[in-house]
Design a protein around this motif. Structure first.
Motif, PDB file in Angstrom:
ATOM      1  N   THR A 100       0.839  -1.200   0.000  1.00  0.00           N
ATOM      2  CA  THR A 100       0.000   0.000   0.000  1.00  0.00           C
ATOM      3  C   THR A 100       0.880   1.257   0.000  1.00  0.00           C
ATOM      4  N   LEU A 103       2.643   1.529  -3.498  1.00  0.00           N
ATOM      5  CA  LEU A 103       1.677   1.949  -4.519  1.00  0.00           C
ATOM      6  C   LEU A 103       1.391   3.445  -4.382  1.00  0.00           C
ATOM      7  N   SER A 104       1.367   3.927  -3.134  1.00  0.00           N
ATOM      8  CA  SER A 104       1.007   5.330  -2.908  1.00  0.00           C
ATOM      9  C   SER A 104       2.048   6.304  -3.453  1.00  0.00           C
ATOM     10  N   ASN A 107       2.460   5.682  -7.500  1.00  0.00           N
ATOM     11  CA  ASN A 107       1.367   6.233  -8.276  1.00  0.00           C
ATOM     12  C   ASN A 107       1.576   7.724  -8.593  1.00  0.00           C
ATOM     13  N   MET A 159      -4.677   6.038 -10.836  1.00  0.00           N
ATOM     14  CA  MET A 159      -5.172   5.038  -9.884  1.00  0.00           C
ATOM     15  C   MET A 159      -6.491   4.440 -10.380  1.00  0.00           C
ATOM     16  N   THR A 332       1.664  -1.120 -11.206  1.00  0.00           N
ATOM     17  CA  THR A 332       0.656  -0.711 -10.216  1.00  0.00           C
ATOM     18  C   THR A 332      -0.453  -1.767 -10.123  1.00  0.00           C
ATOM     19  N   HIS A 336      -1.645  -3.520  -6.686  1.00  0.00           N
ATOM     20  CA  HIS A 336      -3.069  -3.428  -6.352  1.00  0.00           C
ATOM     21  C   HIS A 336      -3.638  -4.834  -6.187  1.00  0.00           C
ATOM     22  N   THR A 359      -8.309   1.263  -3.746  1.00  0.00           N
ATOM     23  CA  THR A 359      -8.145   2.454  -4.583  1.00  0.00           C
ATOM     24  C   THR A 359      -8.349   3.719  -3.760  1.00  0.00           C
ATOM     25  N   CYS A 362      -5.398   4.314  -1.367  1.00  0.00           N
ATOM     26  CA  CYS A 362      -4.186   4.709  -2.092  1.00  0.00           C
ATOM     27  C   CYS A 362      -4.294   6.117  -2.674  1.00  0.00           C
ATOM     28  N   SER A 366      -1.538   8.735  -1.779  1.00  0.00           N
ATOM     29  CA  SER A 366      -0.801   9.294  -2.924  1.00  0.00           C
ATOM     30  C   SER A 366      -0.908  10.808  -2.938  1.00  0.00           C
TER      31      SER A 366
END
Ligand code: PFF
Length: 462
Positions: A100, A103-104, A107, A159, A332, A336, A359, A362, A366
């Motif tokens: 997580t 990804l943040s 992204n 995202m 990504t 995810h 989603t 994140c 993000s």
């Protein structure tokens, strides 16, 4: 524990490309040159390759074996393979938290690539070059990433795109996509490497990348190389474990791991061959410029090499950034997927509901990461901006910690027969050097990771 039938990847090529799609991304094209530039060049590359071979490959094979044997997402896999042994379940959960966080911030950078492809589509880079100002690309980058609304709009768009593909499901979404895009990206990278080699700083750039200066090595460089190896190969959060749970029984795990690591390393080195010649050709540009390196060096290549050719100077930047968007997207999606598969299988939510939750979380994180580069620059943790902290904490510490426990689990806890069955598909294919592999898995990989940590903490005197 499992309630719904799991998808499967349809073809072996699809498996390699989807796994390589997860591995190849901003980690190779953006983070690898950044880290190589900040850590002294060729000496970093050398340690990085050692980390891939000695630490990365054993952990990758472990993830493959665990995932395919358990046929479950990363967290559930440990519960299935170690029933009643609650301490192992934390590996999967740690992976979900790490995923997580990665990804943040990932992204955010993916959003930058999207902005750059839109800019290229509108012929923006050619127009910027006309100004004749050598700092024009740096100024554009700085003003975009420190902005408030625009980078956030792009990261939200990115995202949502990831979300849609994850919700479409395994085979339809990921596999079809990777098969088409990965080869195209590879070809374009080769073309760009050829172009970069014609620039005047090419020799100096290549020297920086390939001629090691061992005086540059310190504990921080080794920690960075290990972190980059785990980050680039998508290891330590159970991502490849989740992918392997979709592998069919006849997939050769050893070959797949070698192919994925080989493709990933090749792409990173080619990215270096593109970036460093450009860096040394642009007056005033240094390899230590950090995250902006790729975003500033590349437009200079486009300008210098294709400047006089109207069609190419329009098409090449657009194609490049567009493919970079796609390469980021395949990564990504994979992150995810880890988190979504965990939430939907462990908490019995529908895939769509789980994906929506992921989603949403994140997007919030993000946004904070992106704002920390501009309006929120005073939000620091340990003296680092949120964006840098997420990168530092995950790549350099959390991924290798995950990898350490995965290697220990596979090497010391899993039954040897399971390892053998998974590597040889129950005796139907050969796996050379099983004993050497076991040695790597049980001793070299975990001890190597541990020593690098202790060294960084100053507890060893190397
Ligand atoms: N390996 C990806 C890249 O190099 O861009 C990033 C990544 C994907 C890291 C998936 C971790 C992960 F689980």
């Amino acid at each position: 524990m499992e309630t719904k039938p799991r998808g499967k990847f349809a073809s072996k090529l699809g498996i390699i490309l989807a796994s390589a799609g997860s591995a190849v991304g901003l980690g190779n094209i953006w983070r690898f040159p950044t880290e190589t530039g900040e850590n002294g060049g060729a000496a970093f590359l050398l340690i990085y390759i050692c980390c891939i071979l000695l630490l990365g490959l054993p952990v990758m094979l472990s993830e493959f074996m665990i995932g395919r044997h358990a046929h479950a997402n990363a967290a559930t896999a440990f519960e299935k393979l170690a029933p009643g042994k609650k301490q192992w379940h934390w590996i999967g959960r740690l992976g979900v938290v790490t995923g997580t966080m990665i990804l943040s911030f990932y992204n955010v950078v993916a959003g930058w690539t999207a902005n750059y492809s839109v800019c290229a589509l509108g012929n923006g880079f050619n127009r910027m070059s006309e100004s004749g100002d050598p700092k024009v690309f740096t100024d554009y980058f700085n003003s975009f990433v420190t902005g408030t609304y625009e980078p956030v709009a792009y990261l939200i768009g990115f995202m949502l795109l990831t979300h849609i593909i994850v919700v479409l499901g395994v085979e339809k979404g990921i596999e079809r996509f990777s098969k088409l895009m990965m080869p195209l990206l590879f070809i374009l990278l080769l073309v760009l490497a050829g172009c970069a080699l014609t620039m005047e700083g090419a020799a100096e750039g290549l020297r920086f990348l390939f001629q090691p200066d061992f005086s540059k090595i310190d504990p921080g460089v080794v920690l960075s190389a290990m972190g980059q190896a785990f980050f680039s190969l998508s290891l330590g959060i159970g991502c490849l474990c989740t992918y392997a749970s979709y592998f069919k029984e006849d997939v050769n795990l050893g070959k797949t791991a070698f192919s994925v690591a080989g493709i990933d390393t090749m792409v990173a080195v080619i990215a270096g061959i593109i970036i460093f010649p450009a860096v040394f050709s642009v007056p005033g540009m240094e390899p230590t410029e950090g995250p902006k390196l790729v975003f500033v060096a590349l437009p200079h290549i486009f300008k210098d090499v294709f400047g006089g050719l109207p069609l190419l100077s329009y098409l090449v930047p657009f194609l490049f950034y567009f493919l970079l968007v796609l390469a980021s997207l395949t990564s990504t999606i994979s992150m995810h997927e880890v988190i979504t598969a965990y939430i939907s299988e462990v908490h019995h939510l529908s895939r769509k509901a789980a994906a929506t939750l992921v989603t949403t979380i994140c997007i919030v994180l993000s946004t904070l990461c992106s704002l920390s580069l501009g309006a929120g620059s005073e939000w620091t943790i340990g003296g680092m901006m949120l964006f840098d902290f997420f990168d530092y904490a995950t790549a350099k510490w959390m991924l290798p910690v995950g990898g350490f426990f995965i290697a220990i689990f596979a090497g010391w806890f899993l039954n040897r027969q399971i390892l053998w069955d998974e590597l040889t598909n129950k005796g139907s294919i050969r796996f050379y050097g099983f004993k050497a592999f076991l040695f790597l898995l049980r001793f070299v990989a975990p001890l190597g990771i541990l020593l690098i940590f202790l060294n960084e903490l100053g507890w060893l005197a190397f």
